[in-house]
Structure formats: C-alpha cells, structure tokens
Design a protein around this motif. Sequence first.
Motif, PDB file in Angstrom:
ATOM      1  N   PHE A 254      98.100 -52.496  65.056  1.00 39.31           N
ATOM      2  CA  PHE A 254      97.247 -52.463  63.869  1.00 39.31           C
ATOM      3  C   PHE A 254      96.370 -51.228  63.957  1.00 39.31           C
ATOM      4  N   LYS A 255      96.489 -50.351  62.980  1.00 34.45           N
ATOM      5  CA  LYS A 255      95.622 -49.173  62.980  1.00 34.45           C
ATOM      6  C   LYS A 255      94.691 -49.263  61.775  1.00 34.45           C
ATOM      7  N   VAL A 256      93.455 -49.689  62.045  1.00 26.17           N
ATOM      8  CA  VAL A 256      92.481 -49.770  60.954  1.00 26.17           C
ATOM      9  C   VAL A 256      91.805 -48.408  60.785  1.00 26.17           C
ATOM     10  N   SER A 257      91.028 -48.279  59.728  1.00 25.83           N
ATOM     11  CA  SER A 257      90.383 -46.992  59.379  1.00 25.83           C
ATOM     12  C   SER A 257      91.419 -45.866  59.352  1.00 25.83           C
ATOM     13  N   SER A 258      92.610 -46.187  58.865  1.00 23.60           N
ATOM     14  CA  SER A 258      93.696 -45.196  58.819  1.00 23.60           C
ATOM     15  C   SER A 258      94.294 -45.116  57.413  1.00 23.60           C
ATOM     16  N   PRO A 259      93.547 -44.564  56.467  1.00 18.43           N
ATOM     17  CA  PRO A 259      94.111 -44.473  55.116  1.00 18.43           C
ATOM     18  C   PRO A 259      95.335 -43.554  55.088  1.00 18.43           C
ATOM     19  N   VAL A 260      96.370 -44.013  54.426  1.00 17.08           N
ATOM     20  CA  VAL A 260      97.569 -43.194  54.270  1.00 17.08           C
ATOM     21  C   VAL A 260      97.364 -42.311  53.042  1.00 17.08           C
ATOM     22  N   THR A 261      97.699 -41.036  53.196  1.00 14.70           N
ATOM     23  CA  THR A 261      97.487 -40.121  52.064  1.00 14.70           C
ATOM     24  C   THR A 261      98.805 -39.697  51.422  1.00 14.70           C
ATOM     25  N   LYS A 262      99.882 -39.830  52.161  1.00 13.20           N
ATOM     26  CA  LYS A 262     101.150 -39.313  51.650  1.00 13.20           C
ATOM     27  C   LYS A 262     102.309 -40.032  52.315  1.00 13.20           C
ATOM     28  N   ILE A 263     103.373 -40.194  51.552  1.00 12.26           N
ATOM     29  CA  ILE A 263     104.635 -40.642  52.160  1.00 12.26           C
ATOM     30  C   ILE A 263     105.665 -39.567  51.824  1.00 12.26           C
ATOM     31  N   ARG A 264     106.455 -39.171  52.845  1.00 14.97           N
ATOM     32  CA  ARG A 264     107.523 -38.197  52.587  1.00 14.97           C
ATOM     33  C   ARG A 264     108.844 -38.807  53.012  1.00 14.97           C
ATOM     34  N   HIS A 265     109.915 -38.305  52.410  1.00 13.81           N
ATOM     35  CA  HIS A 265     111.221 -38.831  52.766  1.00 13.81           C
ATOM     36  C   HIS A 265     112.204 -37.695  52.965  1.00 13.81           C
ATOM     37  N   ALA A 266     112.750 -37.613  54.169  1.00 15.59           N
ATOM     38  CA  ALA A 266     113.858 -36.671  54.413  1.00 15.59           C
ATOM     39  C   ALA A 266     114.983 -37.539  54.971  1.00 15.59           C
ATOM     40  N   VAL A 267     115.365 -37.302  56.213  1.00 17.46           N
ATOM     41  CA  VAL A 267     116.378 -38.176  56.822  1.00 17.46           C
ATOM     42  C   VAL A 267     115.719 -39.530  57.104  1.00 17.46           C
ATOM     43  N   ARG A 268     114.507 -39.456  57.632  1.00 19.10           N
ATOM     44  CA  ARG A 268     113.716 -40.673  57.859  1.00 19.10           C
ATOM     45  C   ARG A 268     112.465 -40.617  56.989  1.00 19.10           C
ATOM     46  N   TRP A 269     111.643 -41.639  57.105  1.00 17.66           N
ATOM     47  CA  TRP A 269     110.385 -41.665  56.356  1.00 17.66           C
ATOM     48  C   TRP A 269     109.272 -41.060  57.194  1.00 17.66           C
ATOM     49  N   GLU A 270     108.364 -40.385  56.529  1.00 17.93           N
ATOM     50  CA  GLU A 270     107.174 -39.857  57.213  1.00 17.93           C
ATOM     51  C   GLU A 270     105.930 -40.340  56.477  1.00 17.93           C
ATOM     52  N   VAL A 271     104.999 -40.826  57.271  1.00 16.78           N
ATOM     53  CA  VAL A 271     103.767 -41.356  56.687  1.00 16.78           C
ATOM     54  C   VAL A 271     102.600 -40.535  57.217  1.00 16.78           C
ATOM     55  N   VAL A 272     101.833 -39.960  56.305  1.00 17.93           N
ATOM     56  CA  VAL A 272     100.739 -39.072  56.714  1.00 17.93           C
ATOM     57  C   VAL A 272      99.417 -39.808  56.510  1.00 17.93           C
ATOM     58  N   THR A 273      98.583 -39.798  57.527  1.00 15.94           N
ATOM     59  CA  THR A 273      97.278 -40.457  57.409  1.00 15.94           C
ATOM     60  C   THR A 273      96.192 -39.410  57.157  1.00 15.94           C
ATOM     61  N   GLN A 274      95.032 -39.920  56.709  1.00 11.22           N
ATOM     62  CA  GLN A 274      93.923 -39.011  56.389  1.00 11.22           C
ATOM     63  C   GLN A 274      93.466 -38.202  57.608  1.00 11.22           C
ATOM     64  N   GLN A 275      93.632 -38.799  58.775  1.00 10.21           N
ATOM     65  CA  GLN A 275      93.228 -38.103  60.009  1.00 10.21           C
ATOM     66  C   GLN A 275      94.216 -36.995  60.359  1.00 10.21           C
ATOM     67  N   GLY A 276      95.289 -36.875  59.573  1.00 10.70           N
ATOM     68  CA  GLY A 276      96.259 -35.801  59.813  1.00 10.70           C
ATOM     69  C   GLY A 276      97.448 -36.223  60.653  1.00 10.70           C
ATOM     70  N   GLY A 277      97.456 -37.474  61.086  1.00 12.34           N
ATOM     71  CA  GLY A 277      98.591 -37.965  61.866  1.00 12.34           C
ATOM     72  C   GLY A 277      99.837 -38.085  60.995  1.00 12.34           C
ATOM     73  N   VAL A 278     101.003 -37.808  61.578  1.00 13.31           N
ATOM     74  CA  VAL A 278     102.268 -38.010  60.861  1.00 13.31           C
ATOM     75  C   VAL A 278     103.112 -38.977  61.688  1.00 13.31           C
ATOM     76  N   LEU A 279     103.421 -40.113  61.077  1.00 12.26           N
ATOM     77  CA  LEU A 279     104.215 -41.110  61.781  1.00 12.26           C
ATOM     78  C   LEU A 279     105.589 -41.164  61.122  1.00 12.26           C
ATOM     79  N   ASP A 280     106.638 -41.185  61.922  1.00  8.88           N
ATOM     80  CA  ASP A 280     107.958 -41.316  61.307  1.00  8.88           C
ATOM     81  C   ASP A 280     108.457 -42.747  61.472  1.00  8.88           C
ATOM     82  N   ALA A 281     109.365 -43.132  60.561  1.00 11.89           N
ATOM     83  CA  ALA A 281     109.814 -44.523  60.564  1.00 11.89           C
ATOM     84  C   ALA A 281     111.182 -44.649  59.906  1.00 11.89           C
TER      85      ALA A 281
END
Length: 492
Positions: A254-281
């Motif tokens: 659970f990652k609280v205080s982590s607003p997502v600002t963007k979702i991107r899609h290439a081969v996989r999904w990428e989720v960008v948080t306000q803190q600048g983190g990019v998580l792939d899924a």
Amino acid sequence: MATSKKVIIIGGGISGLATAYHLSELVRRRSFPLEVTLLEAKPRLGGVIETRSQEGFLLEGGPDSFISEKPAALELSKRLGITQEVTGTNEKFRRSFIYKNGKLVRVPEGFYLIAPSQIQAFIQTPLLDLATKLRMGCELFIPKRPGGGDESVGSFVRRRFGETTLREVAQPMIGGIYTADPERLSLEATLPQFLEMERHYGSVIRGLFARKKLGKKNASRAASGPRYSLFLSYKEGMETLTRKIVSKLPEVQFKVSSPVTKIRHAVRWEVVTQQGGVLDADVVCVALPAQQAARLLAEPAPSLSRDLAAIPYESVATVNLAYRRQDIPHSLEGFGFVVPAFTRRKIVACSFSSVKFAGRAPEGMVLLRAFVGGALHREVYALEDEAMVRTVTEELRHYLGVEVPPVFTSLNRYPQSMPQYQVGHLSHVASIRSQLAVFPGLYLAGNAYNGIGVPDCIKSAEFAADAIMKYVRPEHAPKSLASFHSRRLGLS
Ligand SMILES: Cc1cc2nc3c(=O)[nH]c(=O)nc-3n(C[C@H](O)[C@H](O)[C@H](O)COP(=O)(O)OP(=O)(O)OC[C@H]3O[C@@H](n4cnc5c(N)ncnc54)[C@H](O)[C@@H]3O)c2cc1C
C-alpha cells in the motif's frame, strides 16, 4: 513455477481495496504469484468511507450504511470474518419523515420511494392531499409507455403518479440517495425495478402488491421511507470494513500519499506518480471516480477518457451535529427526514444517526447528520465551512425546533464524489466497455458504472479482480472472448 505478474491498483477507496482483497483470495485459491501494489493519493486508505470518534460519539463522514438487498457487502463481511460487527437499524423507529408545509410528516407505512403498497396507511396519510391520492390511484390504469428505451426518473414518476408526487415525495426520497436531478436521472440505471413493474404488471402499484404477495417483502415490510429496514452498518462504523481489508493484506504494497499523475502504455503499462516514480505493470486497475480516471487515461486512451469524463459528478458534504437530548423538542422517533428541493430550503436530508444505529452517542446525547449539496443544492456546497455549518444549524432549528447550539459539529466535504447516472447511462457504460477491450491489461472499478452504493462498488471490484486473474492466467480465461471482454469492466 510461473513468473510473478505485476498489478497496480489506483485508488484506495472501497473499490480499490475490494479489488486487492478479491485478487488475494483468488491468488490463494490458485497458488499463483502476483505482485499487487495499491497507490492512494491521500495519506489514509478508505476513500469516502471515513469513521471518527469524538467525545464518545461515533461520526460517519461518508456512507453510514449499506443495503443488504445487494449482498456483496455482507458477503465480503463474512469472508473477512466481521459479521459479528455488523449491526442493523433500530427496529423500534423504522420510519422516516418528509418536510411538508413547515412540518416533518411521517412517510406512510409501506411507501416505497414513489408508490404505496399499503392501502390503509396510504389513505390515512396527511402527507398527500386527496387530489394527489386520487391521481396516484389512477396509476393502476395508466398504460405502459410504448416502445422501450431509457427515461428520466422525473418523467416516469410524473407520467405514472403525477407532478405533485414527483415534487413532494419522489424527488426528496430519491434525491436523498442519488443527490441528483430526477429530470436527468436514468430510470434504467438507478431504479430498474419500477421499469420492470411497469413492463411486467402494467403498473408500479400492482407490481409492489404482487411482490408482497410473492413474499418478496424487501420493498416494504412494516417500514416506510427509502429502504430503512434493509440498512446495515458496523458497530464501530463503516471504516471497520476498509480497515479490516487492509489488515488482511500483508502481501499487498500500500503506497499512500502517492497520487498518480499519468498512465502510459507501450508493451507494458507504466504508472507515474507525483513524486516522479515510474512503476511498470502487466495490469492496471483504475479504481477511481470516472472524472479522475478520465484524466489519467487521456494519453493512452483519449476516446475512452472522453467517455469517462462525460459521466458528471456532484459534490456533497455531511455535517455531524452533537446535541443534548433535552435540547431537541422533536420526538426524533424515526431515522431522519428528507427535504423536497422545490421548498428551496438548504439541506437535502438529515439522519437521526444515534436513533438509527445504537452506540453512536453517549447517554442523554443525540447525534444528527445533515446531508448537503448535490445537483439541486450546489449553492449550499459552495458556502465556506463556517457558513455551511451555520446554515445547517439554522435549518435544524426550523425542522426540529432546536434553539440551543450543538455541543460540537464536524463537517466533511466530498468534492465530485457522487456520479450522476443520466438518461442513457447504461448504453454509455456499454460503449466504455467496448473501448476498454482494445487495451489488454486495463481494468476499471468504482461507482461510475453499475451502481453508486458500497455493495455496487464491491461487486464491480470483484468482477474486475476475476477478470484480471483470467487475464494473467489465460489458461483460466472463459471460452468465449465476448464474455471475457464483457467482464473486463467488472459489470456483467
Ligand atoms: C457523503 C456520502 C455518503 C454516502 N452514503 C452512502 C451510503 O450510506 N450507503 C452506500 O452504500 N453508499 C453511500 N455512498 C456512496 C459510496 O460510499 C461511494 O460510491 C463509494 O464508497 C465509492 O468508493 P470508491 O472506492 O469507488 O471511490 P472513493 O471512495 O472516492 O475512492 C477513490 C480513492 O482514490 C483516490 N484517488 C483519487 N485520485 C487519485 C490518484 N490520481 N492517484 C491515486 N489515488 C487517487 C482518492 O483519494 C480515494 O481515496 C455515499 C457517498 C458519499 C460521498
């Protein structure tokens, strides 16, 4: 051993939490590795479900109950092992009131949102004048609307029961649930049971009587008002549910205080948080109100995003007010009252919270909760906090005769939280569903689609989790691709 798949759930309200919980149930059942991360913008989980204790009172900010008629919440409570925490409403006072001509008038027994199902109570009620009662009686003989298709709740009630019933009874009762304008509210998406009664029995009244006869007493029982006999909560408040889910999911990040600002899609999904983190899924489940989902999906899915953005939302607020019992002259023998919008008063409804549920206020005290805002009261939601609380307090003086200020008050605002299911909503959702099929690994859950209540959100979350599991384990996918896609929204 299968490689672990990554799932990101965006939103830590009941929809996101129930998705995570059901995924964990499925994973356990099938011993399949899945890495689940849940991203929540705020520092706390639960979304609009918010319970707080203060000076011996138990305050609900958001939902204060769920209906048992839709079983998803109760079933989830069983699986979580918290059925002993579930509590029903106070049997002694299962009734409600409607504001009329300066007074709170009791809703007649057996009255179900728009129509009566008990003749004697209906004839005797002072809530409706003789002309309105006669007009309502004519409903038995009004022909069905030719053709199919959706219709607004306003048009349906006016057509079958007349303008006065709509204005004085149906609008406030339905408004108390949907905070919507009945002239725009979809009948098919919100009250399909009435459409079905018209189609099947040729009359809502006949349909209600037939249902009673069949023993399907859900609609009326000895209660009156919206559906009070079916309302349940938890002894320690609604947050019992969300807290319990979180405590049962040690494997979920659970990652609280982590607003997502963007979702991107290439081969996989990428989720960008306000803190600048990019998580792939491999999978992203967007468990947010549609407006927020639309913003995140604008880049990878512009057309889907536009359709999501077209589902309007309204803002609502609740004001909890603690009083000494002796300071309120009204008998408070009911669960609360609703206020017709045509009266131009300032609140939508008020619950007598400590009468409705046990354990909400200390001995000798009373907890009331006013519901403010929505489609027909935007100007009240727009007030500053202090002015809103003052307005609500003054309103309660008018309805209940309470001259003494409350011991304390507590205001909660829920901006853009109530979806407005407009006429044609179900076709709109079908279009969203068909577009979603183009994006493998993308799922939606939440209150925007097939029901706004807590059980509806749980149901949408569980369908989403089922579909996610089938996606990450294709050998378990249903044979028909159509049925696979139809389940991706969590709606079929
Ligand atoms: C005042 C009120 C009273 C209600 N009363 C009842 C009732 O009595 N009974 C009933 O059944 N239903 C009731 N409802 C409806 C029901 O409670 C809601 O529809 C339901 O709880 C919504 O849950 P959700 O998880 O879909 O959305 P939410 O609870 O809104 O959760 C969404 C979550 O996503 C987070 N989020 C938003 N944007 C982002 C982002 N970019 N990144 C990460 N996280 C984000 C939010 O912070 C929030 O925590 C009520 C609703 C309100 C507002």
